[in-house]
Every structure is written in C-alpha cells, then in structure tokens.
Design an enzyme around this catalytic site. Structure first.
Site, PDB file in Angstrom:
ATOM      1  CD  GLU A   1       2.008   7.979   5.343  1.00 43.36           C
ATOM      2  OE1 GLU A   1       0.876   7.577   4.728  1.00 43.36           O
ATOM      3  OE2 GLU A   1       2.349   9.227   5.155  1.00 43.36           O
TER       4      GLU A   1
ATOM      5  CG  ASP B   1     -12.598  12.222  -2.329  1.00 39.90           C
ATOM      6  OD1 ASP B   1     -11.547  12.662  -3.181  1.00 39.90           O
ATOM      7  OD2 ASP B   1     -12.771  12.605  -1.488  1.00 39.90           O
TER       8      ASP B   1
ATOM      9  CG  ASP C   1      -1.036  12.172  -5.809  1.00 41.53           C
ATOM     10  OD1 ASP C   1      -0.002  12.216  -4.993  1.00 41.53           O
ATOM     11  OD2 ASP C   1      -1.080  11.599  -6.958  1.00 41.53           O
TER      12      ASP C   1
ATOM     13  CD  GLU D   1      -2.849   1.510   1.982  1.00 41.22           C
ATOM     14  OE1 GLU D   1      -3.293   0.302   3.005  1.00 41.22           O
ATOM     15  OE2 GLU D   1      -3.427   2.509   2.008  1.00 41.22           O
TER      16      GLU D   1
ATOM     17  CE  LYS E   1      -2.295  27.020  -2.186  1.00 40.50           C
ATOM     18  NZ  LYS E   1      -2.149  27.320  -0.861  1.00 40.50           N
TER      19      LYS E   1
HETATM   20  C1  LIG Z   1      -4.998  11.803   1.590  1.00 40.89           C
HETATM   21  S1  LIG Z   1      -3.852  10.425   2.310  1.00 40.89           S
HETATM   22  C2  LIG Z   1      -4.804   9.078   2.288  1.00 40.89           C
HETATM   23  C3  LIG Z   1      -4.436   8.226   3.388  1.00 40.89           C
HETATM   24  C4  LIG Z   1      -5.030   6.719   3.004  1.00 40.89           C
HETATM   25  N1  LIG Z   1      -4.458   6.338   1.961  1.00 40.89           N
HETATM   26  C5  LIG Z   1      -6.487   6.809   3.001  1.00 40.89           C
HETATM   27  O1  LIG Z   1      -7.162   6.640   2.082  1.00 40.89           O
HETATM   28  O2  LIG Z   1      -6.982   7.204   4.275  1.00 40.89           O
HETATM   29  C6  LIG Z   1      -2.425  10.270   1.358  1.00 40.89           C
HETATM   30  C7  LIG Z   1      -1.352   9.733   2.105  1.00 40.89           C
HETATM   31  O3  LIG Z   1      -0.375   9.283   1.004  1.00 40.89           O
HETATM   32  C8  LIG Z   1       0.870   9.676   1.832  1.00 40.89           C
HETATM   33  N2  LIG Z   1       1.906   9.822   0.610  1.00 40.89           N
HETATM   34  C9  LIG Z   1       1.860  11.178   0.117  1.00 40.89           C
HETATM   35  N3  LIG Z   1       2.908  11.324  -0.858  1.00 40.89           N
HETATM   36  C10 LIG Z   1       3.686   9.822  -0.423  1.00 40.89           C
HETATM   37  C11 LIG Z   1       4.699   9.254  -1.052  1.00 40.89           C
HETATM   38  N4  LIG Z   1       5.586   9.756  -2.128  1.00 40.89           N
HETATM   39  N5  LIG Z   1       5.120   7.951  -0.569  1.00 40.89           N
HETATM   40  C12 LIG Z   1       4.477   7.415   0.455  1.00 40.89           C
HETATM   41  N6  LIG Z   1       3.333   8.170   0.925  1.00 40.89           N
HETATM   42  C13 LIG Z   1       3.101   9.317   0.641  1.00 40.89           C
HETATM   43  C14 LIG Z   1       0.565  10.772   2.735  1.00 40.89           C
HETATM   44  O4  LIG Z   1       1.546  11.001   3.736  1.00 40.89           O
HETATM   45  C15 LIG Z   1      -0.759  10.412   3.160  1.00 40.89           C
HETATM   46  O5  LIG Z   1      -0.536   9.576   4.372  1.00 40.89           O
END
Ligand SMILES: C[S@@+](CC[C@H](N)C(=O)[O-])C[C@H]1O[C@@H](n2cnc3c(N)ncnc32)[C@H](O)[C@@H]1O
Length: 210
Positions: free
Chosen positions: A65, A151, A115, A40, A119
């Site tokens: 993460e 979404d 993502d 994941e 911006k």
């Molecule tokens: C909007 S959150 C969604 C969290 C989870 N997947 C959910 O659906 O509840 C996006 C997640 O991706 C992580 N993330 C963003 N860029 C990442 C990267 N390059 N590598 C690993 N994690 C990343 C962020 O820290 C965050 O926890």
C-alpha cells in the site's frame, strides 16, 4: 537550531517497509517457506486482507500500500487481530517492490478498484499498466491467478486488454469476466459500490506454465 525551525516530523515516518536489501523474498516475511503467498496491491483500509484471512486459515497474504498511513494502520490492526504471523501490509509502491521479488513466489494477486485518477497528468501514477502486468507474469506461479475489480467500465476494458496482451495469462474461465467475487472476502470499495448499486467489473485470469 531553534525549535521553531525544526522541520515537522514526517507523518507515519515509521511505516512498515520491506527489508532494505535489493532482493526480497516476500514468502520469508510471512514464514511461508517455499509456498507461494497471496498479494494484494493497494489494500487501502484493508478490509479484503482481513476478510480473506478469516475466510481461509491457510491464506498468507502480503499487502503493498503506497499510502504510509493506511499501511501502518492496517499492519497494526492485523497484529491486533492475531493475524500478524500470516499477513503484513507494507508501505510500498507495488511498481517498485515487485521487481525486487523472486520469480514464482505469488499464488494469487488481487487488485481491487485501482487507479482512481483521471487527469492526464496523473497517468504516471496508474498502478495497473503494462509494466506491472509483466511483473505479475514473472512473480505468479504457473496455475496462479490475477483478480481485478473496478466500477469503471473503460478501465475494466483497458485492464482486460492489457492482461489478454500478455501471453502468460489466459482467462480463468471461458471469459475473462466474472459476475461474482469467488474469494470469500470483499474490499471496502467493493462493498461501497455494492451499497451504491454501481456495476462491478471483475476480471479473473490464470497464469500459464512457461
Ligand atoms: C481506490 S483505492 C482502493 C482501495 C482498496 N483496494 C479497495 O478496493 O477498497 C486504491 C488504493 O491503491 C493504492 N495505490 C495506488 N497506487 C499504488 C501503488 N503504486 N502501489 C501500492 N498501492 C497503490 C492507493 O493508495 C489506494 O489505497
């Protein structure tokens, strides 16, 4: 140096990480031998990983993460729940970690609600782009899967176009879009979107043999 000039300790400085070696086999971290594992990308608070482990006793899953805090909390929680031998969440940027993995070590990759940045100056932070899709094509076994949820309709269109543009991937069913999540586990953002009545766009692709 007086105590007042000491730098503040970096929060979660001891977050769990991949081994330092340049190349890393993620299967070895989960005692999987040669069996491909699940991945994941960006598990956040980790709800999907935990539910996925509960849904299938054969699942071994690695979360990458980028936020050290959540990697630490979720990795500890997995151990506390007795899942430590078949799941880890490590504080890594997936874009930097995947190129260190061997080819064909992943059975399924999940990317839920990636993502959240809009911006222009944040474009560099986007995780799901052409380079990551190429890496997914390399690390996922033939017959393996990619499942993406968001979404945001425009983002779904963009991710769909990216995956369709890579010859390694074809829609898992007739259409790349899935109405439901077939994996017996939901991410925290997915649950929130459902509660808020937001539409969820789901993409499901299969990795072709070379
Ligand atoms: C909007 S959150 C969604 C969290 C989870 N997947 C959910 O659906 O509840 C996006 C997640 O991706 C992580 N993330 C963003 N860029 C990442 C990267 N390059 N590598 C690993 N994690 C990343 C962020 O820290 C965050 O926890």
């Amino acid at each position: 140096m007086s105590p007042s000039t000491n730098p503040a300790p970096r929060p979660y400085a001891n977050a769990p990480r991949l081994p330092e070696s340049e190349l890393v086999d993620p299967r070895a971290l989960l005692g999987a031998g040669d069996t491909p594992i699940e991945l994941e990308i960006g598990p956040g608070r980790g709800g999907f990983v935990i539910e996925r482990l509960a849904s299938d006793p054969l699942v071994r899953i690695l979360g990458l993460e980028v936020r050290r805090k959540w990697a630490t909390i979720v990795d500890d929680k997995l151990r506390g729940l007795g899942y430590g031998a078949r799941a880890r969440v490590l504080a890594e940027d997936a874009k930097q970690a995947l190129p260190r993995f061997p080819a064909r070590c992943i059975a399924r990759a999940f990317v839920h609600f990636p993502d959240p940045w809009w911006k222009k100056r944040h474009q560099k932070r986007l995780v799901l782009g052409e380079a990551l899709v190429s890496e997914l094509a390399r690390v996922i076994v033939p017959g393996g899967e990619v499942f993406v949820q968001t979404d945001v309709a425009e983002r779904a269109d963009r991710y769909e176009a990216l995956l369709l543009a890579n010859p390694a991937f074809v829609p898992y069913l007739e259409s790349p879009r899935r109405a439901e999540n077939p994996f017996g586990a939901r991410s925290p953002r997915e649950r929130r979107a459902m509660t808020d009545g937001l539409p969820i766009h789901r993409l499901h692709f299969r990795r072709l043999p070379d």
